[in-house]
Design an enzyme around this catalytic site. Structure first.
Site, PDB file in Angstrom:
ATOM      1  N   ALA A 115       0.869  -1.182   0.000  1.00  0.00           N
ATOM      2  CA  ALA A 115       0.000   0.000   0.000  1.00  0.00           C
ATOM      3  C   ALA A 115       0.904   1.229   0.000  1.00  0.00           C
ATOM      4  O   ALA A 115       1.448   1.612   1.028  1.00  0.00           O
ATOM      5  CB  ALA A 115      -0.890  -0.006   1.234  1.00  0.00           C
ATOM      6  N   TYR A 146       6.160  10.405   6.447  1.00  0.00           N
ATOM      7  CA  TYR A 146       5.267   9.470   5.734  1.00  0.00           C
ATOM      8  C   TYR A 146       5.727   9.309   4.284  1.00  0.00           C
ATOM      9  O   TYR A 146       5.896   8.190   3.789  1.00  0.00           O
ATOM     10  CB  TYR A 146       3.837  10.008   5.789  1.00  0.00           C
TER      11      TYR A 146
END
Ligand code: UDP
Length: 312
Positions: A115, A146
């Site tokens: 993902a 992130y």
């Protein structure tokens, strides 16, 4: 029976994947450390025979007995306020966690799906974003933890493919919404719906002219399933290219909830991308997939879910 390991399986997308694949007859092992996920998301299948939940942090060695056909690696904080709260865990799960998940896939000769995210494009200078665009990321900014962890995750996933011949897939997931998002995860749609239902002001960051393109969860799961079963080994954008401004989004949500809420403008977060829209030509061509749920329909279903207390 095909056996699947899903990391982050108690999170928003992970838990929808668990439900979908369980219904399709897969045997599922779901791992989650529950720092942002919750067992409530999988409560309906938790006690089922072909479903096993393991509370575990995938940055620690992952020990799974028996065969596996697929490893789907979804573990990671993914909302800006979550990765701001857990910056080191975010970097570790994208790096060490992805390494461990790849190690399991290699040992079991399983297919691997990562993902990944539209955040690999950062604040894009190319619009819409095709997979060939390398991105514009501030590695030391607040979103860098992130963005860079997912960029590293893509790099090590491709390295396992090129070095070990692992059959890998990389989904670049664009903004996704629907029931089971946490009301408090800080993202635009759950935040605005919660505010609108309670007739509180909708908090728009900046002047609201920044754009996003929102994909309903059932479309996302359909795209991920097609990617999982495809022979694609390079990244594929999965998202809905229907782009709108954040102000445009608040107008729709106020209308659909019949709310009396007004808008309250707040400071734009640092490095908040100005625009975002997936170029999904590759998904259309290689997967025969495109999103079909329109924003109004998806918002109506999400609003119902939140009223019924499905969003937490
Ligand atoms: N946003 C906003 N108010 C909120 C939450 C988000 O105006 O209460 C804006 C945010 O600044 C961004 C967009 O909505 O421009 C989408 O934010 P979200 O956190 O949903 O996802 P992102 O795409 O930024 O990861």
């Amino acid at each position: 029976m095909k056996r699947i390991l899903i990391t982050g399986g108690a999170g928003f997308i992970g838990s929808h994947l668990c439900s979908f694949l369980y219904e399709k007859g897969f045997d599922i092992i779901c791992i989650d450390n529950l720092i942002t996920g919750t067992k409530d998301n999988i409560a309906h299948i938790l006690e089922e025979k072909n479903f096993e939940f393991i509370q575990h942090d995938v940055t620690k060695y992952i020990d799974i007995g028996g065969k596996l056909d697929y490893v789907l690696h979804f573990a990671s904080p993914s909302s800006p306020i979550d990765y701001a709260k857990f910056p080191i865990q975010t970097l570790k799960v994208g790096s060490i966690g992805t390494h461990n998940a790849l190690g399991v896939a290699k040992a079991k000769e399983a297919k691997f799906l990562l993902a990944s995210t539209s955040e690999v494009y950062g604040d894009p200078t190319v619009h819409p974003q095709p997979e060939s665009y390398w991105g514009n990321v501030n590695n030391i900014g607040p979103r860098g933890v992130y963005d860079e962890s997912k960029r590293f995750a893509e790099a090590i996933t491709m390295a396992y493919h090129n070095t070990h011949g692992l059959d890998v897939k990389i989904a670049r997931i664009f903004n996704t919404y629907g029931p089971k998002m946490r009301k408090s995860d800080g993202r635009a749609i759950p935040t605005f719906i919660e505010q609108a239902i309670n007739n509180k002001p909708l908090t728009v960051f900046g002047d609201g002219s920044q754009t996003r393109s929102f994909c309903y969860i059932s479309d996302m799961i359909g795209g991920l399933y097609k990617l999982m079963n495809s022979d694609m080994n390079s990244p594929v954008n999965i998202g809905n290219p229907d782009e709108l401004t954040i102000i445009g989004l608040t107008e729709k949500i106020i209308k659909l909830t019949g709310s009396k809420s007004k808008i309250e403008f707040k400071k734009l977060p640092v490095d908040d991308p100005r625009t975002r829209r997936p170029d999904i030509s590759l998904a259309i061509k290689k997967l025969g997939w495109r999103a079909t749920v329109g924003l109004e329909d998806g918002l109506k279903k999400s609003i119902e879910g939140f009223k019924g207390n499905e969003g937490r």
